[in-house]
Design a protein around this motif. Structure first.
Motif, PDB file in Angstrom:
ATOM      1  N   ARG A  98       1.432   7.415   3.886  1.00 14.24           N
ATOM      2  CA  ARG A  98       1.526   6.068   4.443  1.00 14.24           C
ATOM      3  C   ARG A  98       2.798   5.905   5.262  1.00 14.24           C
TER       4      ARG A  98
ATOM      5  N   ARG B  92      -7.306   0.416  -3.764  1.00 11.32           N
ATOM      6  CA  ARG B  92      -8.733   0.139  -3.667  1.00 11.32           C
ATOM      7  C   ARG B  92      -9.412   0.384  -5.018  1.00 11.32           C
TER       8      ARG B  92
ATOM      9  N   ASP C   6      -9.940  -5.597   2.746  1.00  3.76           N
ATOM     10  CA  ASP C   6     -10.332  -5.278   1.363  1.00  3.76           C
ATOM     11  C   ASP C   6      -9.852  -6.353   0.395  1.00  3.76           C
TER      12      ASP C   6
ATOM     13  N   SER D  53      -6.640  -2.477   2.250  1.00  8.94           N
ATOM     14  CA  SER D  53      -6.279  -3.140   3.494  1.00  8.94           C
ATOM     15  C   SER D  53      -6.409  -4.650   3.342  1.00  8.94           C
ATOM     16  N   TYR D  54      -6.046  -5.375   4.398  1.00  8.33           N
ATOM     17  CA  TYR D  54      -6.124  -6.836   4.346  1.00  8.33           C
ATOM     18  C   TYR D  54      -7.569  -7.296   4.175  1.00  8.33           C
TER      19      TYR D  54
ATOM     20  N   GLU E 249       2.293  -5.349   0.193  1.00 15.28           N
ATOM     21  CA  GLU E 249       2.300  -3.979   0.691  1.00 15.28           C
ATOM     22  C   GLU E 249       3.668  -3.331   0.566  1.00 15.28           C
TER      23      GLU E 249
ATOM     24  N   TRP F  34     -12.211   1.431  14.413  1.00 12.90           N
ATOM     25  CA  TRP F  34     -11.013   0.868  13.820  1.00 12.90           C
ATOM     26  C   TRP F  34     -10.295   0.019  14.863  1.00 12.90           C
TER      27      TRP F  34
ATOM     28  N   SER G 148      -4.272   1.178  11.490  1.00 19.01           N
ATOM     29  CA  SER G 148      -5.182   0.727  10.439  1.00 19.01           C
ATOM     30  C   SER G 148      -5.984   1.895   9.876  1.00 19.01           C
TER      31      SER G 148
ATOM     32  N   LEU H 125      -3.572   4.201   7.772  1.00 18.04           N
ATOM     33  CA  LEU H 125      -3.180   3.588   6.515  1.00 18.04           C
ATOM     34  C   LEU H 125      -4.345   3.511   5.547  1.00 18.04           C
ATOM     35  N   ALA H 126      -5.551   3.297   6.073  1.00 17.39           N
ATOM     36  CA  ALA H 126      -6.716   3.246   5.200  1.00 17.39           C
ATOM     37  C   ALA H 126      -7.028   4.601   4.582  1.00 17.39           C
TER      38      ALA H 126
END
Length: 796
Positions: free
Chosen positions: A259, A522, A539, A536-537, A451, A242, A247, A250-251
């Motif tokens: 979060r 997701r 994704d 995430s960004y 977000e 990571w 990151s 948060l994922a």
């Protein structure tokens, strides 16, 4: 008594001529020198002990590594033994199965027995075996090949177990006969088995050498560059590590609390890192914080309200500079300005990127501010350092490529998104994701803004959609604006009028409507629902490319826009053109081409946020929604707007190495058809055109109409909402220039904090001002009369 010497004078040791402290000083100097030597020896010993400790740690680490490897080897040996036992058991079961199936039927004595290593005696011995055993190896009762006999059993225990599976009791005559014959056959077959295995190995190598390398001559010569690997090779790089802890957390966050806790933990971690940096640099604020009950907690507040990502970038850049200072003069903070100047010159000679020098300057300024250094003593504010950074940055920008701007989204792509949202045959998640693309387009939002957007805080009405962003780049707790409002008008559509309501209903449905404080989760494997994890960004970027591949080209059929069988984007080069900032750049470009001035255009993307009060929200709602309707109507009357982004797409395709003809053909795939203007323009028949002069920003923001003629007005300023009372036209303050005003004709019961000193002067100052005005008027009149007399005399 003092003793005279040979010359008759007293010696130096006599009491009459000797300084009583001279011996003590020499002894003190000797002791001091001894202490210095001993301290040096102690330092050497400490250094030696540290080195020994490091060596011991390294040896312990090597020992642990060897032990782990030994444990892995033991596990491999146990696993191999287990597999061998299982294989032996399988062979025994197989032999027993064949023995039971073939039975005890006699074979003809004249059948020729084959033996590879035993000769005539061995053949006769094999025939002496019981029928059950002989027919367990072959249907004809012949001896098996050498390589089978050699691998039949490895130890005596395996042989005993094999014989017992055939029903013979250990020690019986049959058991001894079978044991002797099989042992002799295996011993004779070892040599033949070795030759067979060697021959097979050689044959395998020869066969491998004759294989033709596939496509060895058809592949073109490719430059092994990183760009080729990432964009053209087709290889997929796995995420083995990571980029940072935030990151990863948060994922893996599944709820809003997780979060929020991950973000708070990351911020606390970097604040503690800042405290360590301040202590290492021995900043003045550390001495002041010692008087507090918890100094470390107080020092954490020196970071201010910056985000964790900002702290990470500042501290990471500072640590690199701190190592430079530590190597020069054994201090973490520069001893003088020359250290910072030399570091900047060193980075320039490296050379570094054109933004690196300003990053270093920002990091130094941040540490100086957090450390409590006086502003006059800041190295980062000195004109020498500032000019040096500007000059060196300009030198680095000479050969640097131009900044690549985001390509606006063509209007045909917007129509394809609307059709995808309303297409029930489309995967449900991709329909919802296409809605977020349209949301970003009409609200001019960043990817990071989504977000901080929650569907629980959105309101859908007949007029459109409204809500606010929280915890974004420019909003959130501790920022100037706590919330950033966004608006999308119900008339903001190009081909499907109901896209806004349909997509909002999907997101509020049972598959997507779980409680969260972000917009995009997701997807599941088949894109029919979503997971309770924020995308995430990376994704979102992947989903955007996948959606572009699925879109069909819109066409006009039976007076309605539908998706054709042709894909909208047919080449991979077009997929590379668009970025996550394309939607945000689209509405601003349209407004510029349509003639919207900058002051009103800034409200589309929340570039001009005054405050989050109800007055501003209501006014901004009117400005933004009216501008959205105006831009849609302008697209039907101005053919230039239909080519939004086409020129940028063509230039970007040329930069990818495509020829001019291919780049033009690729850009024309996204050209908006001219018949759309006529089709969409029917909705505006009978409507009054939108007058941009009515959208004068100061009037709308303050919701002023007849109130502009009021005698008094109160300006509301700052975070404290200071209420200052003015008289209309009595001072240089104009209501049009103030963000928030209140108008009154009567002041009875009106609350205010301070009055304007120019509008409400004291009585004496008011009289003096009136007298000055009268005197000025008299002087003007006298001067005018004198000038008239002079002119008349000259004329005569």
């Amino acid at each position: 008594m003092p003793v005279p010497d040979a010359a008759g004078s007293f010696s130096s040791g006599s009491l009459g001529h000797t300084d009583p402290f001279s011996g003590v000083e020499s002894q003190f100097a000797h002791v001091e020198h001894s202490l210095l030597v001993q301290s040096q020896e102690v330092q050497d010993l400490v250094l030696h002990v540290a080195r020994l400790t490091a060596r011991v740690d390294a040896l312990e680490a090597q020992q642990a590594l060897l032990l782990s490897r030994l444990a892995d080897t033991e596990q491999d040996v146990e696993l191999a033994s287990t597999r061998l036992a299982v294989l032996n058991h399988f062979l025994h079961s197989l032999a027993e199965f064949f023995g039971l199936c073939l039975g005890d039927s006699e074979m003809a004595a004249s059948s020729s027995s084959q033996s590879t290593g035993g000769g005539q005696d061995a053949a006769s011995s094999w025939s002496d075996l019981p029928k059950k055993v002989r027919f367990a190896f072959s249907a004809a009762g012949d001896p098996p090949p050498d390589h089978v006999l050699a691998s039949l059993f490895s130890t005596a225990d395996d042989l005993n177990l094999l014989i017992e599976t055939w029903g013979f009791t250990m020690g019986s005559p049959e058991w001894l006969l079978v044991h002797d014959i099989l042992s002799k056959y295996q011993q004779d077959a070892n040599a033949g088995a070795a030759r067979a295995w060697k021959r097979r190995a050689l044959a395998g190598v020869a066969f491998h050498g004759t294989l033709e390398k596939p496509c060895s001559e058809k592949l073109p010569s490719l430059a092994p560059t990183k760009e080729w690997l990432l964009e053209k090779s087709g290889a997929k790089r796995r995420l083995l590590r990571w980029p940072n802890r935030r990151s990863k957390k948060l994922a893996l966050a599944t709820t809003d609390l997780t979060r929020a806790k991950a973000e708070a933990d990351e911020l606390t971690r970097w604040r503690m890192r800042l405290v360590k940096v301040l202590k290492d640099c021995r900043m003045p604020v550390c001495n002041q914080a010692l008087f507090a009950a918890d100094p470390d907690r107080v020092l954490q507040s020196t970071a201010g309200c910056v985000r964790a990502s900002t702290l990470r970038s500042r501290i990471t850049e500072w640590c690199k500079f701190s190592l430079w200072c530590l190597a020069l003069h054994d201090e973490h903070f520069p001893a003088h300005m020359g250290v910072l100047v030399d570091y900047i010159e060193e980075l320039r000679d490296e050379p570094c990127s054109r933004t690196r020098l300003r990053s270093v300057l920002s990091a130094v300024a941040f540490i100086e501010k957090a450390g409590g250094i006086d502003k006059a003593d800041h190295f980062s504010n000195h004109h020498l350092v500032l000019n040096l950074v500007n000059v060196r940055t300009a030198e680095l920008e000479v050969d640097a490529p131009a900044v690549r701007r985001a390509v606006p989204c063509p209007l045909l792509l917007v129509i394809a998104w609307e059709l995808a949202v309303c297409d029930e045959e489309f995967p449900k998640y991709m329909r919802a994701f296409a809605w977020t693309r349209l949301f970003k387009f009409w609200s001019s939002s960043r990817s990071g803004d989504l977000e901080g957007a929650s569907f629980d805080d959105m309101i859908m009405t007949a007029e459109g959609l409204r809500g606010f962003f929280d915890r974004t780049k420019t909003s959130g707790a501790g920022k100037k604006n706590r919330f950033l409002p966004f608006f999308i008008a119900a008339d903001a559509w190009l081909a499907r009028k109901n896209w806004l309501a349909v997509g909002f209903a999907i997101w509020k449905g049972p598959e997507f409507g779980f409680e969260r404080d972000y917009m995009i989760p997701r997807p599941t494997r088949h894109f029919n629902a979503c997971k309770a994890v924020m995308a995430s960004y990376s994704d979102v970027c992947s989903l955007a490319k996948r959606l572009l591949r699925l879109l069909r080209k819109p066409v006009l059929r039976s007076d309605d826009w539908v998706s054709s069988e042709e894909f909208l984007i047919s080449s991979d080069s077009l997929l590379r053109v668009f970025s996550e900032h394309s939607e945000r750049a689209s509405m601003a470009t349209l407004a510029t081409w349509a003639g919207v001035d900058r002051e009103r255009k800034e409200y589309l993307g929340r570039w001009k946020i005054v405050e989050s009060s109800d007055v501003y929200v209501r006014s901004a709602w009117f400005v933004v929604t009216t501008l959205q309707r105006f831009l849609v109507r302008s697209c039907t009357s101005m053919k230039e707007l239909l080519s939004l982004g086409i020129g940028e797409i063509q230039e970007r395709l040329k930069s990818f190495g495509l020829e001019d003809a291919l780049a033009l053909a690729g850009a024309e795939q996204l050209q908006m058809p001219r018949e759309w203007a006529l089709w969409r323009g029917r909705a505006f028949l009978g409507q009054q055109p939108i007058d941009l002069q009515r959208l004068s920003t100061p009037e709308v923001l303050q919701e002023r109409g007849p109130e502009r003629e009021s005698r008094f007005f109160i300006s509301v300023l700052g975070k404290r909402k200071l209420r200052r009372l003015h008289r209309s036209g009595a001072c240089c303050t104009r209501p049009e220039r103030v963000a928030c005003c209140e108008f009154y004709d009567v002041l009875e019961g009106v609350p205010y904090d301070v009055e304007c000193k120019h509008c409400f002067r004291p009585e004496r100052r008011e009289q003096e001002a009136l007298q000055e005005e009268e005197s000025d008027a008299d002087e003007d009149s006298s001067s005018s009369s004198s000038s008239e007399k002079e002119s008349s005399s000259e004329g005569s």
